[in-house]
Write an enzyme that holds these catalytic residues in place. Structure first.
Site, short mmCIF file in Angstrom:
data_model
loop_
_atom_site.label_atom_id
_atom_site.label_comp_id
_atom_site.label_asym_id
_atom_site.label_seq_id
_atom_site.Cartn_x
_atom_site.Cartn_y
_atom_site.Cartn_z
N GLU A 86 4.68 -15.05 -10.50
CA GLU A 86 3.57 -15.24 -9.57
C GLU A 86 2.26 -14.76 -10.19
O GLU A 86 2.25 -13.82 -10.98
CB GLU A 86 3.82 -14.47 -8.26
CG GLU A 86 4.83 -15.19 -7.39
CD GLU A 86 5.00 -14.54 -6.02
OE1 GLU A 86 5.12 -15.27 -5.03
OE2 GLU A 86 5.04 -13.31 -5.94
N CYS A 100 -5.04 -12.11 -11.37
CA CYS A 100 -4.02 -11.07 -11.49
C CYS A 100 -2.81 -11.75 -12.14
O CYS A 100 -2.21 -12.64 -11.54
CB CYS A 100 -3.70 -10.51 -10.11
SG CYS A 100 -2.47 -9.21 -10.17
N CYS A 107 10.59 -7.05 -12.73
CA CYS A 107 10.21 -5.83 -13.46
C CYS A 107 11.45 -4.94 -13.55
O CYS A 107 12.15 -4.76 -12.56
CB CYS A 107 9.10 -5.10 -12.69
SG CYS A 107 8.49 -3.64 -13.56
N CYS A 111 9.72 1.33 -9.26
CA CYS A 111 8.79 2.12 -8.46
C CYS A 111 9.12 1.85 -6.99
O CYS A 111 9.26 0.70 -6.58
CB CYS A 111 7.35 1.73 -8.78
SG CYS A 111 6.94 1.97 -10.51
N CYS A 114 6.96 -0.63 -4.68
CA CYS A 114 6.51 -1.93 -5.20
C CYS A 114 7.58 -3.00 -4.95
O CYS A 114 8.75 -2.81 -5.30
CB CYS A 114 6.22 -1.79 -6.69
SG CYS A 114 5.67 -3.34 -7.44
N GLY A 152 5.68 -7.14 -13.39
CA GLY A 152 6.10 -6.67 -14.70
C GLY A 152 5.29 -5.52 -15.25
O GLY A 152 4.23 -5.15 -14.72
N GLU A 153 5.82 -4.94 -16.32
CA GLU A 153 5.17 -3.82 -16.99
C GLU A 153 4.65 -4.32 -18.35
O GLU A 153 5.44 -4.58 -19.27
CB GLU A 153 6.20 -2.68 -17.16
CG GLU A 153 5.78 -1.58 -18.12
CD GLU A 153 4.39 -0.98 -17.83
OE1 GLU A 153 4.03 -0.79 -16.66
OE2 GLU A 153 3.67 -0.73 -18.81
N SER A 181 -2.71 -2.89 -17.14
CA SER A 181 -2.30 -1.75 -16.31
C SER A 181 -0.88 -1.34 -16.67
O SER A 181 -0.02 -2.18 -16.90
CB SER A 181 -2.37 -2.16 -14.84
OG SER A 181 -1.91 -1.12 -14.01
N SER A 205 -1.23 3.51 -13.67
CA SER A 205 -0.72 3.68 -12.30
C SER A 205 -0.20 5.10 -12.18
O SER A 205 0.87 5.41 -12.69
CB SER A 205 0.40 2.66 -12.04
OG SER A 205 -0.14 1.38 -12.02
N LEU A 206 -0.97 5.95 -11.52
CA LEU A 206 -0.63 7.37 -11.50
C LEU A 206 0.11 7.77 -10.22
O LEU A 206 1.23 8.25 -10.26
CB LEU A 206 -1.91 8.20 -11.67
CG LEU A 206 -1.72 9.68 -11.89
CD1 LEU A 206 -1.08 9.95 -13.24
CD2 LEU A 206 -3.05 10.41 -11.81
N HIS A 207 -0.54 7.60 -9.09
CA HIS A 207 0.09 7.71 -7.76
C HIS A 207 0.55 9.09 -7.32
O HIS A 207 0.98 9.25 -6.18
CB HIS A 207 1.26 6.74 -7.61
CG HIS A 207 0.94 5.33 -8.00
ND1 HIS A 207 -0.21 4.70 -7.61
CD2 HIS A 207 1.61 4.42 -8.75
CE1 HIS A 207 -0.24 3.48 -8.10
NE2 HIS A 207 0.84 3.28 -8.80
N ASN A 281 -0.04 -1.59 0.43
CA ASN A 281 0.29 -2.88 1.04
C ASN A 281 1.76 -2.84 1.42
O ASN A 281 2.60 -2.56 0.57
CB ASN A 281 0.02 -4.00 0.04
CG ASN A 281 -1.47 -4.06 -0.29
OD1 ASN A 281 -2.30 -4.14 0.60
ND2 ASN A 281 -1.79 -3.97 -1.58
N CYS A 322 -1.66 -6.11 -4.22
CA CYS A 322 -0.97 -5.27 -5.22
C CYS A 322 0.43 -4.92 -4.74
O CYS A 322 0.61 -4.46 -3.60
CB CYS A 322 -1.69 -3.94 -5.42
SG CYS A 322 -3.37 -4.10 -5.88
N1 SAH Z 1 3.61 -2.27 -14.04
C1 SAH Z 1 2.18 -2.15 -14.18
C2 SAH Z 1 1.47 -3.41 -13.81
C3 SAH Z 1 1.56 -3.78 -12.35
S1 SAH Z 1 0.08 -3.28 -11.63
C4 SAH Z 1 1.69 -0.97 -13.36
O1 SAH Z 1 2.41 -0.52 -12.48
O2 SAH Z 1 0.60 -0.49 -13.62
C5 SAH Z 1 0.35 -3.31 -9.96
C6 SAH Z 1 -0.42 -2.18 -9.30
O3 SAH Z 1 -0.20 -2.23 -7.90
C7 SAH Z 1 0.10 -0.85 -9.78
O4 SAH Z 1 -0.90 0.10 -9.82
C8 SAH Z 1 1.08 -0.54 -8.69
O5 SAH Z 1 1.39 0.81 -8.65
C9 SAH Z 1 0.34 -1.02 -7.47
N2 SAH Z 1 1.23 -1.24 -6.34
C10 SAH Z 1 2.55 -1.45 -6.38
N3 SAH Z 1 3.04 -1.59 -5.14
C11 SAH Z 1 1.99 -1.45 -4.29
C12 SAH Z 1 1.85 -1.53 -2.88
N4 SAH Z 1 2.90 -1.77 -2.12
N5 SAH Z 1 0.63 -1.35 -2.35
C13 SAH Z 1 -0.45 -1.14 -3.15
N6 SAH Z 1 -0.36 -1.08 -4.49
C14 SAH Z 1 0.84 -1.23 -5.05
#
Ligand code: SAH
Length: 481
Positions: A86, A100, A107, A111, A114, A152-153, A181, A205-207, A281, A322
């Site tokens: 996608e 995007c 992936c 996480c 996601c 994907g990563e 990212s 992506s830190l979180h 989201n 995202c």
């Molecule tokens: N694997 C890489 C590239 C994907 S980026 C990475 O994680 O950085 C997708 C971004 O959306 C990442 O920052 C991810 O953490 C964020 N994301 C994943 N699930 C999400 C959600 N449910 N709501 C908002 N952001 C989300």
């Protein structure tokens, strides 16, 4: 269309006795949004017909397109071998057109927030398959930004991602406006810092501000902890003098407290990092932070002079935002894919008398049985996925030098295919929609499921270690191989 297809093009041109610059002409047309060979008027007609017959115009087929109320467009593609991919086009009021892009089908990381991590992992995409996502949207309108934030990563597929990012410049997206990212997958990130000299941007992506919480949310953190990942980002800043974006998805009651904002401000050097707070989201697992909580969190970062913005959410009504890319063709409930299928299944089970234990109710905010299982299994699955990719990376590098490794590569291919099947089985079983059927009725049965999955994970681990050892020996004594 990228190097692979250009190579195919060159072959066709060579066979037709055409000069090599023709391939460049075709790429220029494609990069400027041509929809077919027929439009390429400086290429002779007979040659265009031959190309149309022999070289597919795109490596991807369009399966479905959706458009959100805010103008965001999401396209579901299929690769030639049937994997879903996608990509999203985001339209902003100021005229920006941002893509995007996906770097993998699915992936291998898991996480917990996601949706992509909840579908089966397919494979790395080629540079052509990445570029063809961009070319698809370029045929609709001019585009100027791209983020590798789809499925994907990217750091698990670095070569293809960087090849594609470089060629995106011809499509209208300069290196400075392309962002890769990552979850912080260190082997790829290190190479990105050392080898990519173009000004392509980096996002992390830190979180979570602590290892403990981050490992819970993102199993990959167990393998590559915060301090190492942040050090690598700082190295990127020192070498490139470009700030690193930090993505921080706001999960209600999980990572959005004011103390956590303070911890984040203490962790990140404002000279190096810029924080992007992302409203969650819905994907079925958590509740999003309230607007008030997001504002309070941002206030703390502002007071610490750590640059922070709140990301504008785009395309949520078509699950294009995202973390929502999951290539799921089923109709969606308002609160997310996983939840709707979970709920359907739970209802069906209740009707058929095989209802779940009351204690395994799906309270997604607290430690439900479901959540606990996902957390328990996540690291096993992620570890196995990472090892397979790591082994592949090793083989890929050595291939250039050692002919003998061809044999090993074939063996590895078969081994990983088999292991991936096993892993997919594992993954599917703990995914939300298949989940209720395997949430066992008692603790012993649940432990048995966890035990067998952990054993499966170990088998994958051992098999990959064997392959690595073979590769290592082949390097030391290539003649014996
Ligand atoms: N694997 C890489 C590239 C994907 S980026 C990475 O994680 O950085 C997708 C971004 O959306 C990442 O920052 C991810 O953490 C964020 N994301 C994943 N699930 C999400 C959600 N449910 N709501 C908002 N952001 C989300």
């Amino acid at each position: 269309m990228s190097r692979v297809d250009l190579a195919l093009l060159r072959d066709v041109f060579e066979a037709a006795g055409e000069p090599p610059y023709r391939a460049g002409q075709v790429w220029e047309w494609a990069a400027r949004g041509a929809a077919s060979y027929a439009e390429m008027t400086n290429v002779p007609g007979a040659l265009r017909d031959r190309l149309a017959a022999e070289v597919p115009f795109s490596t991807l087929d369009v399966e479905r397109e959706e458009r959100a109320r805010d103008g965001t467009a999401k396209t579901l593609f299929r690769t030639r071998d049937g994997h879903p991919v996608e990509a999203v086009l985001m339209r902003y009021r100021d005229g920006r057109r941002s893509l995007c892009l996906s770097s993998q089908s699915g992936c291998p990381l898991t996480c917990t927030f996601c949706a992509t991590g909840q579908m089966a992992f397919g494979r790395n995409l080629s540079a052509s398959e990445i570029l063809d996502q961009a070319l698809h949207f370029r045929r609709i309108e001019a585009v100027d930004h791209a983020v590798f934030m789809g499925m994907g990563e990217p750091m698990l597929n670095l070569d293809a991602v960087v090849d594609a990012a470089r060629l995106l410049a011809d499509v209208g997206i300069t290196n400075r406006r392309a962002t890769v990212s990552t979850v912080g997958w260190l082997p790829g990130l290190r190479r990105f810092v050392d080898e990519v000299t173009e000004p392509i941007r980096l996002a992390l992506s830190l979180h979570a501000p602590t290892d403990e919480l981050r490992s819970e949310l993102m199993p990959v953190n167990v393998r590559y902890p915060l301090a190492d990942v942040l050090a690598e980002c700082t190295r990127y800043f020192e070498l490139r003098r470009r700030k690193v974006f930090v993505e921080y998805v706001m999960l209600g009651g999980v990572n959005d407290r004011v103390e956590q904002a303070r911890a984040l401000a203490a962790l990140l050097d404002p000279k190096v990092f810029k924080v992007n707070l992302i409203p969650y989201n819905p994907t079925g697992m958590y509740a999003g932070s309230t607007r008030k909580a997001i504002a309070a969190f941002k206030d703390v970062l502002d007071a610490a002079r750590l640059p922070a913005t709140v990301r504008l959410t785009r395309g949520r009504d078509i699950a294009a935002a995202c973390g929502q890319l999951a290539a799921d063709p089923r109709p969606r409930a308002r609160d997310g894919l996983a939840t709707s299928s979970l709920r359907d299944r739970t209802r069906r089970q209740a009707r058929s008398g095989s209802a779940l234990r009351p204690s395994s109710g799906f309270d997604r905010r607290n430690g439900s049985a479901h959540h606990a299982m996902v957390l328990a299994l996540g690291p096993v699955v992620a570890e196995a996925g990472l090892l397979i990719e790591a082994a592949r990376g090793v083989v890929e590098e050595l291939r250039r030098d050692l002919l003998a490794l061809r044999v090993l590569r074939i063996a590895l291919h078969h081994a990983t295919a088999r292991l991936r099947d096993q892993l997919e089985g594992t993954t599917k079983r703990h995914r939300c929609d298949a989940f209720p059927s395997v949430v066992p009725v008692d603790e012993d049965a649940r432990d048995a499921v966890v035990g067998s999955l952990i054993r499966a994970g170990r088998l994958v681990f051992l098999a990959v270690m064997d392959v690595r050892e073979l590769v290592r020996r082949a390097v030391l004594a290539p003649g014996d191989c």
